[in-house]
Design an enzyme around this catalytic site. Structure first.
Site, PDB file in Angstrom:
ATOM      1  N   TYR A  31      13.192  12.806   8.318  1.00 22.90           N
ATOM      2  CA  TYR A  31      13.966  13.633   9.254  1.00 22.90           C
ATOM      3  C   TYR A  31      15.057  12.842   9.963  1.00 22.90           C
ATOM      4  O   TYR A  31      16.032  13.417  10.459  1.00 22.90           O
ATOM      5  CB  TYR A  31      13.063  14.365  10.254  1.00 22.90           C
ATOM      6  CG  TYR A  31      12.157  13.501  11.106  1.00 22.90           C
ATOM      7  CD1 TYR A  31      12.641  12.798  12.197  1.00 22.90           C
ATOM      8  CD2 TYR A  31      10.794  13.428  10.838  1.00 22.90           C
ATOM      9  CE1 TYR A  31      11.804  12.026  12.989  1.00 22.90           C
ATOM     10  CE2 TYR A  31       9.944  12.665  11.622  1.00 22.90           C
ATOM     11  CZ  TYR A  31      10.456  11.960  12.695  1.00 22.90           C
ATOM     12  OH  TYR A  31       9.622  11.189  13.494  1.00 22.90           O
ATOM     13  N   LYS A  50       0.982   4.575  16.639  1.00 24.11           N
ATOM     14  CA  LYS A  50       2.308   4.337  17.216  1.00 24.11           C
ATOM     15  C   LYS A  50       2.237   3.541  18.516  1.00 24.11           C
ATOM     16  O   LYS A  50       3.041   3.739  19.432  1.00 24.11           O
ATOM     17  CB  LYS A  50       3.036   5.660  17.423  1.00 24.11           C
ATOM     18  CG  LYS A  50       3.429   6.317  16.108  1.00 24.11           C
ATOM     19  CD  LYS A  50       4.410   7.453  16.302  1.00 24.11           C
ATOM     20  CE  LYS A  50       4.884   7.996  14.978  1.00 24.11           C
ATOM     21  NZ  LYS A  50       5.913   9.043  15.122  1.00 24.11           N
ATOM     22  N   SER A  85       6.857  11.075   5.782  1.00 23.23           N
ATOM     23  CA  SER A  85       6.998  12.372   6.441  1.00 23.23           C
ATOM     24  C   SER A  85       6.865  12.234   7.953  1.00 23.23           C
ATOM     25  O   SER A  85       7.458  12.994   8.701  1.00 23.23           O
ATOM     26  CB  SER A  85       5.937  13.347   5.925  1.00 23.23           C
ATOM     27  OG  SER A  85       4.637  12.984   6.389  1.00 23.23           O
ATOM     28  N   ASP A  86       6.044  11.270   8.399  1.00 25.19           N
ATOM     29  CA  ASP A  86       5.661  11.160   9.808  1.00 25.19           C
ATOM     30  C   ASP A  86       5.167  12.513  10.313  1.00 25.19           C
ATOM     31  O   ASP A  86       5.527  12.985  11.389  1.00 25.19           O
ATOM     32  CB  ASP A  86       6.817  10.647  10.673  1.00 25.19           C
ATOM     33  CG  ASP A  86       6.380  10.314  12.096  1.00 25.19           C
ATOM     34  OD1 ASP A  86       5.220   9.882  12.269  1.00 25.19           O
ATOM     35  OD2 ASP A  86       7.179  10.493  13.037  1.00 25.19           O
ATOM     36  N   HIS A  87       4.324  13.125   9.510  1.00 23.55           N
ATOM     37  CA  HIS A  87       3.753  14.449   9.803  1.00 23.55           C
ATOM     38  C   HIS A  87       2.853  14.354  11.031  1.00 23.55           C
ATOM     39  O   HIS A  87       1.839  13.660  11.019  1.00 23.55           O
ATOM     40  CB  HIS A  87       2.954  14.898   8.578  1.00 23.55           C
ATOM     41  CG  HIS A  87       2.324  16.231   8.682  1.00 23.55           C
ATOM     42  ND1 HIS A  87       3.014  17.410   8.460  1.00 23.55           N
ATOM     43  CD2 HIS A  87       1.034  16.609   8.940  1.00 23.55           C
ATOM     44  CE1 HIS A  87       2.193  18.438   8.582  1.00 23.55           C
ATOM     45  NE2 HIS A  87       0.985  17.976   8.896  1.00 23.55           N
TER      46      HIS A  87
END
Length: 422
Positions: free
Chosen positions: A260, A155, A305-307
């Site tokens: 989300y 990121k 998901s960006d878990h």
């Protein structure tokens, strides 16, 4: 080795002769032995049956962190793979920001060798720059040969010069470059969306233009280099329009959206609950509607998901000091199905979770037909359920979804001769 009979399952696979048909599927020795109505099997064969069973080729989550090596107290390969399986994924692409950073062949080998016998496949994403410092290109070609499917600095948005060099360098061997669109100079010390919510709460905001600047820049660079580029997460209305325009010119641009962001908005921040501190930050209801519209228009290619597991100490603190991220592998499909079930078809939903990410990362696409190796996700689109803390199999518990009602549940996955039931 698990033999399995799946009863009355509607097949969602455009490459299968059984697409949109409701059939029984018998799996023997890891392969699809028979597809037909009312298959007779011995009584000792494991059976999967539900009122509204659907089956598709195994899903691939294109963006997750397992924190291994280096931060195993948050998550490790074992617990992360368990969460992925419970979420319906037979493959997961892992970001490279571990300790040490996955910026060489050894890092890729570590991930592949330690998970090769597991039911969930690991798809390594290598660091774009050495140590993710944004200075020198990493050992991309060696990592590509070892099995890395793409490259990014997690990121951290890549500076323009390095990004251009990386795209030109990766072009001959066909690797994908990914970028996280956030201009750090504009975002500065902000940690939530800039708007009414941030102003009323006295929190430092990140303007959407911080994303727009990078998206605009990267599209020009991708066009100049003639190389594919994937935007990891999009959260700006203007960025969506720019990507739409780029696609209309047939530029090789793709983008993802975290599930989300379909459910949560910055209105959740009123309680200063750090479980809602994510990156990109939660946006307004206006953006949420724009995300759904972009999905319906095929502008957004994948749902992720960006878990991002975080230890309790990283979340139980002042909002400004709290770490970004939530765990979401187990809830990603449930969120998407709950929000989109009356907006898009089941086939489109499977495209977002399976076919599109596999195409973008150039991963094998399983097919549901007799004789093929079984790599499958089994799910029920109508089952209502409540996510509880007892459901969590990740090491970390940083989720805002405990107690949340969902419609749509994963029943299990089958891959590498293993059946993992949810």
């Amino acid at each position: 080795m698990m033999n399995l009979i799946i009863r009355n399952a509607k097949v969602i696979d455009i490459h299968s002769p059984y697409h949109n048909k409701t059939v029984d599927i018998f799996i023997k020795n890891g392969h699809i032995e028979q597809i037909a109505k009312n298959i007779q099997v011995p009584s000792n064969i494991k059976e999967c049956k539900s009122k509204n069973t659907h089956i598709s080729p195994g899903w691939l989550d294109m963006q997750a962190k397992f924190c291994d090596p280096g931060f195993e107290y948050k998550e490790d390969l074992e617990s992360g793979l368990h969460a992925a399986a419970r979420g319906g994924f037979t493959a997961v692409a892992l970001l490279p920001d571990t300790l040490p950073v996955c910026d060489n062949k050894s890092g890729v080998d570590y991930l592949i060798k330690n998970t090769k016998e597991k039911a969930v496949d690991i798809v390594p994403i290598g660091a774009l720059s050495e140590g993710m410092k944004g200075e020198n290109i990493s050992e991309m070609y060696d990592m590509h040969l070892a099995g890395a499917a793409a490259f990014c600095d997690a990121k951290k948005s890549t500076n323009a010069g390095l990004l251009m060099r990386a795209m030109l360098y990766a072009k001959p061997f066909g690797s994908l470059i990914m970028d996280f669109p956030l201009c750090k100079e504009v975002a500065s010390t902000g940690n939530v969306n800039e708007g009414k919510a941030s102003t009323s709460l006295g929190l430092k905001g990140i303007p959407s233009v911080a994303e727009d600047i990078i998206v605009n820049r990267d599209i020009y660079l991708a066009e100049y280099c003639g190389s594919p580029l994937h935007f990891m997460q999009i959260s700006s209305v203007h960025a969506i329009q720019m990507i739409k325009n780029a696609k209309s010119k047939s530029l090789p641009i793709s983008c993802g959206l975290s599930t989300y962001h379909l459910l949560l908005t910055d209105e959740e921040l009123k309680t200063f609950d750090s479980h809602y501190k994510v990156q990109p930050p939660l946006k307004t209801q206006k953006e949420t509607k724009a995300f759904i519209k972009a999905i319906k228009e095929n502008i957004i290619d994948v749902l992720v998901s960006d878990h991002e597991p975080q230890h309790i100490e990283n979340k139980k603190c002042e909002f400004d000091l709290a770490a970004y991220g939530i765990i979401n592998l187990q809830t990603s499909f449930a969120i998407a199905n709950t929000i989109l079930r009356n907006e898009i078809s089941i086939q489109q939903l499977v495209d977002l979770f399976c076919f599109n990410p596999r195409k973008i990362l150039k991963q094998p696409i399983p097919c549901i037909k007799e004789g093929e190796e079984a790599n499958l996700t089994v799910f029920d689109t109508n089952e209502n359920w409540i996510f509880s803390e007892n459901n969590i199999v990740s090491k970390s518990k940083n989720t805002p979804f405990i107690g949340q009602s969902f419609t749509g549940k994963v029943l299990g996955i089958y891959n590498k001769k293993q059946w993992i039931e949810n």
